[in-house]
Scaffold this motif. Structure first.
Motif, PDB file in Angstrom:
ATOM      1  N   ASP A  30       0.818  -1.211   0.000  1.00 37.37           N
ATOM      2  CA  ASP A  30       0.000   0.000   0.000  1.00 37.37           C
ATOM      3  C   ASP A  30       0.851   1.260   0.000  1.00 37.37           C
ATOM      4  N   HIS A  32       3.124   2.000   2.174  1.00 35.11           N
ATOM      5  CA  HIS A  32       3.512   2.379   3.527  1.00 35.11           C
ATOM      6  C   HIS A  32       4.377   1.279   4.118  1.00 35.11           C
ATOM      7  N   ASP A  94       5.588   9.374  -5.993  1.00 28.55           N
ATOM      8  CA  ASP A  94       5.048   8.633  -4.851  1.00 28.55           C
ATOM      9  C   ASP A  94       4.571   9.558  -3.739  1.00 28.55           C
ATOM     10  N   SER A  96       2.234  12.017  -2.401  1.00 26.70           N
ATOM     11  CA  SER A  96       0.889  12.465  -2.761  1.00 26.70           C
ATOM     12  C   SER A  96       0.121  12.800  -1.492  1.00 26.70           C
ATOM     13  N   ASN A  97      -1.065  13.349  -1.678  1.00 25.87           N
ATOM     14  CA  ASN A  97      -1.931  13.724  -0.549  1.00 25.87           C
ATOM     15  C   ASN A  97      -1.230  14.665   0.422  1.00 25.87           C
ATOM     16  N   LEU A  98      -0.487  15.610  -0.118  1.00 24.49           N
ATOM     17  CA  LEU A  98       0.216  16.582   0.702  1.00 24.49           C
ATOM     18  C   LEU A  98      -0.146  17.971   0.205  1.00 24.49           C
ATOM     19  N   THR A  99      -0.688  18.775   1.078  1.00 23.32           N
ATOM     20  CA  THR A  99      -1.034  20.150   0.725  1.00 23.32           C
ATOM     21  C   THR A  99       0.011  21.070   1.335  1.00 23.32           C
TER      22      THR A  99
END
Length: 131
Positions: A30, A32, A94, A96-99
């Protein structure tokens, strides 16, 4: 007998050549790794101004820098500023999901690439630091 030894050596060699660190991780597919931690304490931070413009001691070394992403250049490239200088930061797909905004302080774990073209850092991980 020699043929049997050659066959055994052929199949056993890849098992012997696998590094213990490759076997130690517990990747569950996944993305992680179970052995990773989120550490926010002190680290050996390198200043952009201390990185050589071409080659040198840090060329292709793993480094940690702290500063701000002040401009997006393209999909995967940002201009990074740590107050001592600026450098291009290439973000791995790789991540991602980082603001992140241009006012956020970040800690970047990556590789300094100073061999070819314009020096840059290839980011492997980015952590937004708390104010």
């Amino acid at each position: 007998m020699k043929t049997w030894l050659m066959i055994c050596a052929t199949f056993a060699a890849p098992l012997v050549l696998v590094s213990p660190s490759a076997l130690a991780g517990h990747d569950h597919g996944d993305g992680h790794d179970q052995t990773s931690i989120l550490y926010t304490g002190p680290a050996d931070i390198v200043k952009v101004s201390n990185l050589p413009s071409r080659g040198g001691l840090f060329a292709d070394d793993e480094i940690i820098v702290e500063g701000k992403l002040i401009k997006q250049v393209d999909d995967e490239t940002f201009l990074f500023d740590d107050g001592s200088g600026q450098i291009l930061l290439e973000v791995d797909r790789d991540i991602s999901n980082l603001t992140v905004s241009d006012t956020d302080n970040v800690r970047v774990f990556g590789r300094y690439d100073g061999f070819w073209g314009e020096p840059s850092i290839e980011a492997e991980s980015i952590k937004v630091l708390k104010p």
